[in-house]
Scaffold this motif. Structure first.
Motif, mmCIF file in Angstrom:
data_model
loop_
_atom_site.group_PDB
_atom_site.id
_atom_site.type_symbol
_atom_site.label_atom_id
_atom_site.label_comp_id
_atom_site.label_asym_id
_atom_site.label_seq_id
_atom_site.Cartn_x
_atom_site.Cartn_y
_atom_site.Cartn_z
ATOM 1 N N TYR A 87 74.481 59.694 3.501
ATOM 2 C CA TYR A 87 73.644 58.564 3.077
ATOM 3 C C TYR A 87 73.704 57.426 4.094
ATOM 4 C CZ TYR A 87 71.638 54.587 0.898
ATOM 5 O OH TYR A 87 70.854 53.482 0.690
ATOM 6 N N THR A 88 74.891 57.108 4.594
ATOM 7 C CA THR A 88 74.989 56.005 5.561
ATOM 8 C C THR A 88 74.229 56.321 6.850
ATOM 9 O OG1 THR A 88 77.053 56.801 6.598
ATOM 10 C CG2 THR A 88 77.262 55.394 4.649
ATOM 11 N N VAL A 89 74.132 57.600 7.189
ATOM 12 C CA VAL A 89 73.412 58.012 8.400
ATOM 13 C C VAL A 89 71.905 58.018 8.163
ATOM 14 C CG1 VAL A 89 73.006 59.921 10.008
ATOM 15 C CG2 VAL A 89 75.341 59.384 9.266
ATOM 16 N N PHE A 90 71.466 58.686 7.108
ATOM 17 C CA PHE A 90 70.033 58.900 6.905
ATOM 18 C C PHE A 90 69.358 57.755 6.161
ATOM 19 C CE2 PHE A 90 71.976 63.127 7.483
ATOM 20 C CZ PHE A 90 71.373 63.422 8.695
ATOM 21 N N HIS A 91 70.157 56.751 5.800
ATOM 22 C CA HIS A 91 69.567 55.475 5.390
ATOM 23 C C HIS A 91 68.997 54.776 6.632
ATOM 24 C CE1 HIS A 91 68.956 51.610 3.453
ATOM 25 N NE2 HIS A 91 69.700 51.048 4.395
ATOM 26 N N GLN A 92 69.669 54.977 7.768
ATOM 27 C CA GLN A 92 69.192 54.380 9.012
ATOM 28 C C GLN A 92 67.895 55.052 9.469
ATOM 29 O OE1 GLN A 92 72.433 53.755 12.071
ATOM 30 N NE2 GLN A 92 73.650 54.875 10.572
ATOM 31 N N VAL A 93 67.910 56.342 9.573
ATOM 32 C CA VAL A 93 66.757 57.156 9.978
ATOM 33 C C VAL A 93 66.786 58.420 9.138
ATOM 34 C CG1 VAL A 93 65.627 58.388 11.866
ATOM 35 C CG2 VAL A 93 66.952 56.327 12.375
ATOM 36 N N PRO A 94 65.716 58.699 8.403
ATOM 37 C CA PRO A 94 64.400 58.055 8.368
ATOM 38 C C PRO A 94 64.244 56.933 7.345
ATOM 39 C CG PRO A 94 64.315 60.061 7.090
ATOM 40 C CD PRO A 94 65.714 59.975 7.636
ATOM 41 N N GLY A 95 65.337 56.502 6.702
ATOM 42 C CA GLY A 95 65.231 55.374 5.784
ATOM 43 C C GLY A 95 65.402 55.708 4.314
ATOM 44 N N TYR A 96 66.131 56.771 4.001
ATOM 45 C CA TYR A 96 66.386 57.086 2.589
ATOM 46 C C TYR A 96 67.063 55.903 1.902
ATOM 47 C CZ TYR A 96 65.130 62.029 2.961
ATOM 48 O OH TYR A 96 64.443 63.206 3.124
ATOM 49 N N GLU A 97 66.632 55.630 0.667
ATOM 50 C CA GLU A 97 67.157 54.494 -0.089
ATOM 51 C C GLU A 97 67.796 54.997 -1.383
ATOM 52 O OE1 GLU A 97 68.189 50.619 -0.354
ATOM 53 O OE2 GLU A 97 66.854 51.354 1.231
ATOM 54 N N ALA A 98 69.033 54.590 -1.630
ATOM 55 C CA ALA A 98 69.754 55.028 -2.831
ATOM 56 C C ALA A 98 69.126 54.433 -4.083
ATOM 57 C CB ALA A 98 71.214 54.633 -2.739
ATOM 58 N N ILE A 99 68.989 55.266 -5.122
ATOM 59 C CA ILE A 99 68.467 54.781 -6.401
ATOM 60 C C ILE A 99 69.439 55.054 -7.548
ATOM 61 C CG2 ILE A 99 66.050 54.990 -5.707
ATOM 62 C CD1 ILE A 99 65.953 57.590 -7.434
ATOM 63 N N ALA A 100 70.385 55.967 -7.356
ATOM 64 C CA ALA A 100 71.308 56.306 -8.436
ATOM 65 C C ALA A 100 72.518 57.046 -7.863
ATOM 66 C CB ALA A 100 70.611 57.167 -9.492
ATOM 67 N N LYS A 101 73.549 57.136 -8.690
ATOM 68 C CA LYS A 101 74.737 57.911 -8.331
ATOM 69 C C LYS A 101 75.452 58.319 -9.618
ATOM 70 C CE LYS A 101 77.434 53.682 -7.375
ATOM 71 N NZ LYS A 101 78.411 53.659 -8.472
ATOM 72 N N THR A 206 83.077 55.880 -2.759
ATOM 73 C CA THR A 206 81.804 55.948 -3.481
ATOM 74 C C THR A 206 81.245 57.362 -3.388
ATOM 75 O OG1 THR A 206 81.365 53.642 -2.921
ATOM 76 C CG2 THR A 206 79.494 54.941 -3.680
ATOM 77 N N PRO A 207 80.731 57.918 -4.487
ATOM 78 C CA PRO A 207 80.307 59.326 -4.481
ATOM 79 C C PRO A 207 78.948 59.553 -3.825
ATOM 80 C CG PRO A 207 79.862 58.380 -6.610
ATOM 81 C CD PRO A 207 80.574 57.316 -5.818
ATOM 82 N N HIS A 208 78.444 60.757 -3.988
ATOM 83 C CA HIS A 208 77.146 61.156 -3.428
ATOM 84 C C HIS A 208 76.019 60.234 -3.910
ATOM 85 C CE1 HIS A 208 79.414 64.638 -2.372
ATOM 86 N NE2 HIS A 208 78.376 65.393 -2.078
ATOM 87 N N ALA A 209 75.026 60.095 -3.061
ATOM 88 C CA ALA A 209 73.857 59.279 -3.388
ATOM 89 C C ALA A 209 72.689 60.152 -3.828
ATOM 90 C CB ALA A 209 73.439 58.457 -2.169
ATOM 91 N N ILE A 210 71.950 59.654 -4.813
ATOM 92 C CA ILE A 210 70.611 60.175 -5.098
ATOM 93 C C ILE A 210 69.672 59.177 -4.432
ATOM 94 C CG2 ILE A 210 68.882 60.660 -6.866
ATOM 95 C CD1 ILE A 210 71.195 61.353 -8.764
ATOM 96 N N ALA A 211 68.954 59.635 -3.424
ATOM 97 C CA ALA A 211 68.173 58.724 -2.593
ATOM 98 C C ALA A 211 66.746 59.225 -2.431
ATOM 99 C CB ALA A 211 68.837 58.564 -1.221
ATOM 100 N N VAL A 212 65.858 58.308 -2.072
ATOM 101 C CA VAL A 212 64.440 58.623 -1.974
ATOM 102 C C VAL A 212 63.910 58.262 -0.591
ATOM 103 C CG1 VAL A 212 63.790 56.362 -2.943
ATOM 104 C CG2 VAL A 212 62.171 58.288 -3.068
ATOM 105 N N HIS A 213 63.003 59.089 -0.097
ATOM 106 C CA HIS A 213 62.359 58.821 1.193
ATOM 107 C C HIS A 213 61.376 57.659 1.033
ATOM 108 C CE1 HIS A 213 59.894 59.470 4.795
ATOM 109 N NE2 HIS A 213 60.903 60.170 5.270
ATOM 110 N N PRO A 214 61.238 56.808 2.046
ATOM 111 C CA PRO A 214 60.363 55.621 1.916
ATOM 112 C C PRO A 214 58.887 55.938 1.699
ATOM 113 C CG PRO A 214 61.190 55.861 4.178
ATOM 114 C CD PRO A 214 61.981 56.802 3.328
ATOM 115 N N ARG A 215 58.454 57.178 1.947
ATOM 116 C CA ARG A 215 57.032 57.486 1.732
ATOM 117 C C ARG A 215 56.656 57.606 0.256
ATOM 118 N NH1 ARG A 215 58.807 62.363 3.952
ATOM 119 N NH2 ARG A 215 59.359 63.872 2.347
ATOM 120 N N VAL A 216 57.654 57.835 -0.607
ATOM 121 C CA VAL A 216 57.359 58.041 -2.029
ATOM 122 C C VAL A 216 56.949 56.715 -2.659
ATOM 123 C CG1 VAL A 216 58.251 58.868 -4.234
ATOM 124 C CG2 VAL A 216 59.001 59.949 -2.097
#
Length: 273
Positions: A87-101, A206-216
């Motif tokens: 999550y810390t890596v792919f929040h940077q590129v392409p921009g996944y954003e955490a919504i839940a855990k 902190t556990p795994h992230a449920i994250a969403v791509h910015p295009r959604v």
């Protein structure tokens, strides 16, 4: 003309509703276990969420964690369940954003050995070859290896693609020990798990992230986020969460993973270049 050809191809593939297919949201699950096992666990959850939201949500994964990482990088998944470091890596590129855990959860790595192993201390693994899922598997690989390095314990890693492969390899005596996490350890087959014991555990994060791509779109994100949270108060939803060893789901925000960022892990830096 191109649209007609595309629609014809979709119909030939057995898709009676091409528009619905185009609107399907892919939900990628980190391949800590086999694709078949993950599909069995997660597909009922996505069917539930589809029914609750009116959105078509499709299970997806990858054959191994490095492939999963490449797919995250290219934004192949609309939503994804990814490890804390990912999550810390792919929040940077392409921009996944955490919504839940996962609710009330802190993740930690474990090192397992055969139940009949004479090993009692982590230091006894010095000089041994250990099984790990992949280089950037956060709790199962990164945390145990970092902990051992701090204590001057030198091991040779052998990467075997999944948590289940670690547990199987150790249970069969191919490796003296291996890295994993409690959730996948508890979910692995009883005939394998019953031959193993936990030798050592890491500190918690902190556990795994449920994250969403910015295009959604925002409205789809909110619908799915609310449906995830509503599982906590629905008997059917709670039963489904129990199948993946979740006590519940809670809201998450990007800053929740600052404890992971503080570790300053550089394993995937080259992937972002």
């Amino acid at each position: 003309m191109r649209l007609m050809i595309k629609l014809s191809l979709l119909l030939l593939m057995g898709l009676s509703n091409p528009v619905a297919y185009a609107d399907t949201l892919t939900f990628g699950i980190v391949p800590q276990q086999s694709a078949a096992k993950l599909a069995k666990l997660w597909t009922p959850i996505f069917s539930y969420l589809s029914d609750k939201t009116g959105e078509s949500i499709r299970f997806s994964t990858a054959n191994d964690i490095p492939t999963f990482e490449k797919r995250l990088l290219t934004g192949e998944y609309d939503f994804a369940y990814m490890n804390p470091y990912h999550y810390t890596v792919f929040h940077q590129v392409p921009g996944y954003e955490a919504i839940a855990k996962q609710k009330d959860k802190r993740i930690k790595g474990i090192v397992v050995v055969r139940k009949d192993s004479p090993l009692k201390e982590l230091s006894e693994l010095n000089g041994q070859t250990l099984a790990f899922p992949s280089p950037a598997a956060f709790a199962a690989t990164v945390l145990p290896r970092a902990g051992m390095a701090l204590d001057g314990i030198n091991v040779t890693p052998q990467f075997v693609s999944s948590h289940d492969s670690v547990y199987l390899g150790v249970s069969r005596g191919f490796f003296v020990a291996g890295g994993g996490v409690i959730r996948t350890f508890n979910n692995t087959s009883p005939e394998v798990r019953d031959q193993l014991r936990v030798l050592w555990s890491t500190p918690t994060y902190t556990p795994h992230a449920i994250a969403v791509h910015p295009r959604v779109s925002k409205d789809k994100v909110e619908k799915i986020q609310q449906a995830l949270l509503a599982m906590n108060n629905d008997p059917e939803g709670r039963a489904l969460l129990e199948t993946i060893s979740f006590k519940g789901i809670e809201l998450a925000q990007n800053a929740d993973w600052d404890d992971v960022r503080a570790l300053n892990i550089k394993l995937l830096d080259d992937l972002l270049k």
